[in-house]
Each structure stands twice: as C-alpha cells, then as structure tokens.
Motif scaffolding. Structure first.
Motif, PDB file in Angstrom:
ATOM      1  N   GLU A   1      -4.076   4.451   2.065  1.00 13.58           N
ATOM      2  CA  GLU A   1      -5.289   3.637   2.147  1.00 13.58           C
ATOM      3  C   GLU A   1      -5.203   2.621   3.287  1.00 13.58           C
ATOM      4  O   GLU A   1      -6.151   1.870   3.512  1.00 13.58           O
ATOM      5  CB  GLU A   1      -5.518   2.898   0.820  1.00 13.58           C
ATOM      6  CG  GLU A   1      -5.760   3.811  -0.375  1.00 13.58           C
ATOM      7  CD  GLU A   1      -7.131   4.478  -0.329  1.00 13.58           C
ATOM      8  OE1 GLU A   1      -8.055   3.894   0.286  1.00 13.58           O
ATOM      9  OE2 GLU A   1      -7.276   5.586  -0.897  1.00 13.58           O
ATOM     10  N   ASP A   2      -4.079   2.585   4.010  1.00 14.49           N
ATOM     11  CA  ASP A   2      -3.923   1.686   5.155  1.00 14.49           C
ATOM     12  C   ASP A   2      -3.217   2.444   6.268  1.00 14.49           C
ATOM     13  O   ASP A   2      -2.005   2.340   6.451  1.00 14.49           O
ATOM     14  CB  ASP A   2      -3.145   0.429   4.769  1.00 14.49           C
ATOM     15  CG  ASP A   2      -3.188  -0.650   5.844  1.00 14.49           C
ATOM     16  OD1 ASP A   2      -3.524  -0.323   7.000  1.00 14.49           O
ATOM     17  OD2 ASP A   2      -2.891  -1.820   5.531  1.00 14.49           O
TER      18      ASP A   2
ATOM     19  N   LYS B   1      -8.566   4.549   5.915  1.00 15.04           N
ATOM     20  CA  LYS B   1      -8.095   5.488   4.899  1.00 15.04           C
ATOM     21  C   LYS B   1      -7.807   6.814   5.581  1.00 15.04           C
ATOM     22  O   LYS B   1      -8.691   7.402   6.219  1.00 15.04           O
ATOM     23  CB  LYS B   1      -9.140   5.671   3.803  1.00 15.04           C
ATOM     24  CG  LYS B   1      -8.738   6.677   2.735  1.00 15.04           C
ATOM     25  CD  LYS B   1      -9.816   6.831   1.677  1.00 15.04           C
ATOM     26  CE  LYS B   1      -9.400   7.843   0.617  1.00 15.04           C
ATOM     27  NZ  LYS B   1     -10.453   8.000  -0.430  1.00 15.04           N
TER      28      LYS B   1
ATOM     29  N   HIS C   1      -1.181  10.887   2.953  1.00 11.71           N
ATOM     30  CA  HIS C   1      -2.216  10.059   2.311  1.00 11.71           C
ATOM     31  C   HIS C   1      -1.826   8.595   2.364  1.00 11.71           C
ATOM     32  O   HIS C   1      -0.671   8.238   2.105  1.00 11.71           O
ATOM     33  CB  HIS C   1      -2.399  10.470   0.842  1.00 11.71           C
ATOM     34  CG  HIS C   1      -2.839  11.890   0.641  1.00 11.71           C
ATOM     35  ND1 HIS C   1      -4.148  12.289   0.770  1.00 11.71           N
ATOM     36  CD2 HIS C   1      -2.132  13.007   0.347  1.00 11.71           C
ATOM     37  CE1 HIS C   1      -4.231  13.591   0.542  1.00 11.71           C
ATOM     38  NE2 HIS C   1      -3.009  14.052   0.284  1.00 11.71           N
TER      39      HIS C   1
ATOM     40  N   THR D   1       0.840  -1.199   0.000  1.00 14.24           N
ATOM     41  CA  THR D   1       0.000   0.000   0.000  1.00 14.24           C
ATOM     42  C   THR D   1       0.874   1.247   0.000  1.00 14.24           C
ATOM     43  O   THR D   1       1.707   1.422   0.896  1.00 14.24           O
ATOM     44  CB  THR D   1      -0.914   0.023   1.236  1.00 14.24           C
ATOM     45  OG1 THR D   1      -1.706  -1.154   1.267  1.00 14.24           O
ATOM     46  CG2 THR D   1      -1.827   1.244   1.203  1.00 14.24           C
TER      47      THR D   1
END
Length: 324
Positions: free
Chosen positions: A139-140, A158, A137, A119
């Motif tokens: 997502e994990d 997120k 930023h 990720t």
C-alpha cells in the motif's frame, strides 16, 4: 567455527555472534564451490548500506560505455532479521525470506516485512506449476521501492504486480500502481521542455508530479525487464512507455508518447472542449510528442520529436477513460 572439506578447502563458517556497528547477527556461510554460497542469518539488526555503494555516474551520458557483462557469483541468502537498514531512514522491519541469484541475476525472491509507517510488503518470484509466479503487493510503493533501493523518487502509491510463466524463462506480469507522486522529475522536465517549452515552467515550479495511475505489461528475466503498453496519467502529463531496462549493464532504452496538459486535469475538468477531445468529435485531438530515454540508468539522454495531433481514442486509453 570453520569446517573444512577435502584438499583443505573450507566448506562452512559458523558465526555464533557477528557484532559490528548497526549489525548483530548469527548464522552460517556454506561454500558450494562452483554453485556459489549459501548465507543463512538471523538476529536483531543488519546495516547493509555499503552493499549499495557504487562509483559515481559519469557527468555525460554519452561518456558512459556499458561495461561487459560478467557472470555473477551464485548466492542463496536466507534471513530472519528484526531490522535491516538499507539507507539513512530506510529500514525493512521484521525482514523474513529468501533471495537466490544465479550467474545472470536474481532468479528467486521471497521478501516480507514492513516499511515506512509499518506498511506490509510482499515480493515474490517463486516456482509454481512448472514455471514461475510473480506477486508484489504493498500500500506504499514509494516506501518499498526506496527501502529496497530500487527507486528513490516515488512517494505513496498502491502497487500490485502479478504474473505467471509457463516455463523457466521470462515471467510476463501486469503492473498496476495508483495515486503516487514522482519527485525530482528531472527527466520528465527535460522531456516537457523539449516538447512544449511555453508550459514546462509548470513542472519546474513543482518538486514532484502527482499521477493517478500507472499500468504496464512487463516481462522479467534475470538480466532485464521488457516494458510494453505502459501508460501513466497525471494532472499535467500523460505518458506511454515501452522498451527495455538492462539490469546486467545498468542501461535503459525506453520510448513513447508524451502528452502535456499544463494546468488541465483532463479527468475531472468540466470544460466542454476537454470532454470533447477525450470522448471524440470530428477532427478531435490534442498536440503531443514522441520521446526516447536512453543510456545509463543514473543519467540517460533524452530526445523529443513533436507530433501534430493525437486521436481521441488514444487519449481515452492513455487517461484510463471508459469509452462508454
């Protein structure tokens, strides 16, 4: 290869090969005297777990006296490393970037790579338009926070952090994290036990709690983070949060309101009374408590004071319910 400047003081060390267990790098270290050191390294891998080793936290929060803040050695670290191990089973792959520390703390961050199941992450605190821009930023969030050794008990989520300062001072930013779990929530369990003991076993039975969203206003400076207007909503708990995290002394002082909703999912439940509590109604509200968490980051003290009732408007805001 070592280079020397005037008065026999070394100015640069060139390392054609640094090979120790878990680390295979090449690079150079430049001595800038009072301005600190510049480290520039590249290579296949680096094991930096020992950099995070600290003395064990005291058993009693009251026994933890904050250490006197000392100026830190300035560092400018540039890196391009295939795999950086920060903890067992925690690696930042394809690590590229630069981090700069002044005498107070980290003033410049540009960290890129992948964590967990490949990720991508991006962490930036960089000069922009006369001030500083913050952009984070992933997502994990859990994998990023644990790999960077910031928090070990978040899974999934997120995460987006965006902000911009008008000058060189603190950077105001908005934090938004969604769909994550908070594991080994001992502090939350202590708060819930004090707020509403008859329902706290619902938390004790679980290894973690799921939250749908966390939203907060922060102000980042090298020595600490101020938190304002923070809200965190889950299936069993809702929280508001505000205060300060002292990065220099490793101390925390946060307070807010705790709303226990044991066994009730206030956002999706079709039970009419819950909808009435959230959307309004004469005399509507729900029991809650105020709390405070203060002391060393590793082992803070908690205190709770019961409240009588919360207004529906507060609940709508806390649980991210559109007033319309």
């Amino acid at each position: 290869n070592v280079e020397f400047a005037a008065h026999s003081q070394w100015s640069k060390v060139n390392l054609s090969q640094l090979a120790i267990p878990g680390t295979h790098l090449s690079g150079q270290v430049t001595n800038k005297a009072a301005e600190g050191f510049i480290l520039d390294f590249s290579g296949a891998d680096a094991d930096i777990q020992s950099l995070y080793d600290k003395p064990d936290a005291p058993d009693s929060p009251a026994a933890a006296a904050p250490p006197a803040a000392k100026p830190q050695t300035p560092l400018d670290i540039r890196f391009a490393i295939g795999s950086v191990t920060t903890a067992p089973d925690r690696r930042l792959q394809g690590a590229r970037g630069r981090i700069v520390r002044n005498t107070r703390g980290w003033s410049y961050l540009d960290i890129n790579g992948t964590v967990g199941n490949a990720t991508p992450i991006s962490v930036q605190l960089v000069p922009n338009g006369g001030g500083r821009r913050m952009d984070i930023h992933t997502e994990d969030a859990g994998a990023m926070l644990s790999t960077l050794r910031l928090m070990e008990n978040i899974r999934g989520g997120k995460l987006t952090v965006t902000g911009q300062s008008s000058g060189p001072g603190p950077v105001p930013a908005l934090v938004d994290m969604r769909n994550f779990s908070y594991l080994e929530a001992s502090t939350l369990r202590r708060l819930a036990q004090q707020a509403q003991p008859e329902g706290a076993e619902a938390l004790a039975k679980e290894k973690g709690r799921s939250f749908s969203r966390l939203k907060a206003d922060i102000r980042y400076n090298e020595d600490g983070i101020e938190v304002k207007n923070a809200r965190m909503a889950g299936d069993l708990l809702g929280l508001t949060l505000g205060g300060r995290v002292d990065l220099e002394q490793g101390q925390i002082d946060l307070s807010g309101t705790l709303v226990p909703l044991y066994g009730i999912n206030s956002l999706v439940s079709g039970i009419p009374v819950i909808g009435w509590l959230l959307t309004g109604g004469e005399g509507g509200g729900i029991f809650a408590a105020t709390y405070r968490v203060k002391g060393p980051l590793a082992n803070p003290e908690t205190s709770v004071n019961p409240l009588a009732m919360l207004a529906p408007g507060f609940l709508r805001e806390l649980f991210f319910v559109d007033k319309h």
